[in-house]
Design an enzyme around this catalytic site. Structure first.
Site, short mmCIF file in Angstrom:
data_model
loop_
_atom_site.label_atom_id
_atom_site.label_comp_id
_atom_site.label_asym_id
_atom_site.label_seq_id
_atom_site.Cartn_x
_atom_site.Cartn_y
_atom_site.Cartn_z
N TYR A 22 1.52 -59.37 49.96
CA TYR A 22 0.05 -59.23 49.96
C TYR A 22 -0.62 -60.53 49.47
O TYR A 22 -1.58 -61.00 50.07
CB TYR A 22 -0.32 -58.05 49.05
CG TYR A 22 -1.77 -57.69 49.01
CD1 TYR A 22 -2.36 -56.93 50.02
CD2 TYR A 22 -2.59 -58.10 47.95
CE1 TYR A 22 -3.71 -56.58 49.96
CE2 TYR A 22 -3.93 -57.75 47.88
CZ TYR A 22 -4.48 -56.99 48.89
OH TYR A 22 -5.82 -56.66 48.83
N LYS A 59 -3.08 -62.82 51.71
CA LYS A 59 -4.48 -63.07 51.31
C LYS A 59 -4.74 -64.57 51.13
O LYS A 59 -5.83 -65.05 51.43
CB LYS A 59 -4.80 -62.29 50.03
CG LYS A 59 -4.88 -60.77 50.24
CD LYS A 59 -5.87 -60.38 51.33
CE LYS A 59 -6.25 -58.91 51.31
NZ LYS A 59 -7.09 -58.53 52.46
N1 LIG Z 1 -10.18 -52.41 46.70
C1 LIG Z 1 -10.05 -53.60 46.13
O1 LIG Z 1 -10.31 -53.79 44.94
C2 LIG Z 1 -9.63 -54.76 46.97
C3 LIG Z 1 -9.40 -55.99 46.31
C4 LIG Z 1 -9.08 -57.09 47.07
C5 LIG Z 1 -9.00 -56.98 48.45
N2 LIG Z 1 -9.20 -55.77 49.05
C6 LIG Z 1 -9.11 -55.71 50.50
O2 LIG Z 1 -10.23 -55.00 51.01
C7 LIG Z 1 -9.89 -54.45 52.27
C8 LIG Z 1 -10.29 -52.98 52.32
O3 LIG Z 1 -9.48 -52.26 51.42
P1 LIG Z 1 -9.95 -50.95 50.63
O4 LIG Z 1 -9.77 -51.22 49.19
O5 LIG Z 1 -11.27 -50.50 51.12
O6 LIG Z 1 -8.76 -49.95 51.04
P2 LIG Z 1 -8.76 -48.60 51.91
O7 LIG Z 1 -7.36 -48.20 52.01
O8 LIG Z 1 -9.74 -47.64 51.34
O9 LIG Z 1 -9.32 -49.07 53.35
C9 LIG Z 1 -8.56 -49.80 54.26
C10 LIG Z 1 -8.76 -49.22 55.64
O10 LIG Z 1 -8.06 -50.04 56.61
C11 LIG Z 1 -7.48 -49.18 57.57
N3 LIG Z 1 -6.35 -49.85 58.22
C12 LIG Z 1 -5.12 -50.13 57.68
N4 LIG Z 1 -4.34 -50.72 58.57
C13 LIG Z 1 -5.06 -50.86 59.71
C14 LIG Z 1 -4.79 -51.42 60.97
N5 LIG Z 1 -3.59 -51.97 61.25
N6 LIG Z 1 -5.76 -51.41 61.90
C15 LIG Z 1 -6.96 -50.85 61.65
N7 LIG Z 1 -7.26 -50.28 60.46
C16 LIG Z 1 -6.33 -50.28 59.50
C17 LIG Z 1 -7.05 -47.97 56.78
O11 LIG Z 1 -6.85 -46.82 57.61
C18 LIG Z 1 -8.20 -47.81 55.77
O12 LIG Z 1 -9.17 -46.90 56.23
C19 LIG Z 1 -8.40 -54.70 52.45
O13 LIG Z 1 -8.21 -55.85 53.25
C20 LIG Z 1 -7.92 -54.96 51.05
O14 LIG Z 1 -6.74 -55.72 51.03
C21 LIG Z 1 -9.51 -54.66 48.33
#
Ligand SMILES: NC(=O)c1ccc[n+]([C@@H]2O[C@H](COP(=O)([O-])OP(=O)(O)OC[C@H]3O[C@@H](n4cnc5c(N)ncnc54)[C@H](O)[C@@H]3O)[C@@H](O)[C@H]2O)c1
Length: 301
Positions: free
Chosen positions: A162, A166
């Site tokens: 990851y 990123k």
């Molecule tokens: N939540 C945090 O604090 C945080 C921190 C840093 C980065 N992020 C990044 O933010 C983004 C959103 O994450 P989140 O926290 O909302 O998580 P989440 O799991 O709630 O949402 C992610 C969504 O992406 C969809 N998804 C996964 N693989 C997929 C694919 N191959 N094609 C299409 N859709 C797909 C999932 O079904 C899900 O609905 C991600 O890239 C995550 O790495 C989140």
């Protein structure tokens, strides 16, 4: 901030941050392609409901949206995601590369599959959707691409896949910003901290590590915001007001917004002749490394 007349594609918009971004962009007047594969946080499985529910929510509120259920990790899937915008709304102004999964494991236990699948969804997914979107944005001579990076890009324990993905997304952001600058297209990234199902896992494991007295690299507890508090930063980067902002990483969440430094050399030592190993050792002890922390720095949010 108005997005009236604009067309936005938000990947992974069925849940979490993507959902909040899709809802806010629709409220601001954009027509939205709500993409989501609908799987588990590990990337396993598929379901149409998450994307369908967000489309329904947008329509109920008087907005316009269409669902797409393809995976961003496949070239044909990414092409269909962008094509959904073209077929329904005849253009694409905004791409938010947000879809993501996690498969955490210490590096020595990580399998090839855990590495490949995380790199595929995050890094290849960003590349694939961006490639197909920029074909149209280049012709339009306008566009906004917002990538989703992470604080983990600075190297997080137990998720080399990851963290590498990123960090790759940040490099991709810089390169796409340069490629597309001449066409009036901006490309930026956010590093969010949001209380989603993904972060709940991170927080739970940090809490249990803390309870069991295991050292944790930093305090990951209580730094997350609601996804709705992340979305305004994405809307801003997608707006006309952000026309002159490109190649930047913006941190958002935990009650603050940040702009990241650009990576690059910090100290220089110029030499007229080739540097020997002995001379390099000397430099590390004197000028180049002097007074500098040459071990791991803690991650400060
Ligand atoms: N939540 C945090 O604090 C945080 C921190 C840093 C980065 N992020 C990044 O933010 C983004 C959103 O994450 P989140 O926290 O909302 O998580 P989440 O799991 O709630 O949402 C992610 C969504 O992406 C969809 N998804 C996964 N693989 C997929 C694919 N191959 N094609 C299409 N859709 C797909 C999932 O079904 C899900 O609905 C991600 O890239 C995550 O790495 C989140």
């Amino acid at each position: 901030m108005e997005l009236k007349g604009k067309v936005a594609v938000v990947t992974g918009a069925g849940r979490g941050i993507g959902r909040a971004v899709a809802l806010l962009m629709a409220e601001a007047g954009a027509r939205v392609v709500v993409n989501d594969l609908g799987g588990a946080v590990s990337g396993e499985g598929e379901a149409k409901e998450p994307a369908d529910q967000v489309v329904e929510e947008i329509k109920k509120a008087g907005g316009e949206a269409v669902a797409n259920y393809d995976s961003v990790a496949a070239m044909q899937g990414a092409e269909r995601i962008i094509q959904t915008a073209m077929d329904n709304y005849k253009k694409i102004d905004i791409l938010v590369n947000n879809a993501g999964i996690v498969r955490d494991r210490m590096i020595f236990n990580m399998t090839e599959e855990e590495w490949d699948v995380v790199l595929a969804v995050h890094l290849k997914g960003h590349f694939a959707c961006t490639k197909f979107a920029t074909i149209y944005m280049r012709q339009q001579k306008s566009g906004r691409i917002i990538n989703v990076a992470s604080d983990a890009s600075r190297g997080e324990t137990g998720c080399a896949n990851y963290s590498a993905a990123k960090a790759g997304i940040i490099g991709l952001t810089y390169a796409v910003a340069r490629d597309m600058d001449r066409y009036g297209v901006t490309c930026n990234a956010i590093a969010p901290l949001a209380l989603t199902r993904m972060a709940k896992d991170v927080q739970a494991s940090a809490e249990s590590s803390q309870k069991s007295g295991k050292p944790i690299s930093k305090n990951v507890i209580n730094v997350f915001s609601e996804p709705s508090e992340i979305a305004p930063a994405v809307l801003f980067l997608a707006s006309d007001q952000a026309a002159d902002i490109t190649g930047q990483v913006v941190g958002i969440g935990g009650g603050k917004i940040t702009i990241w430094a650009q990576p690059g050399p910090e100290r220089y030592f110029y030499s007229d002749s080739p540097l020997s190993t002995e001379r390099i050792n000397e430099l590390f002890n004197t000028t180049l490394g002097m007074g500098k922390n040459l071990k791991l720095n803690p991650i400060y949010y």
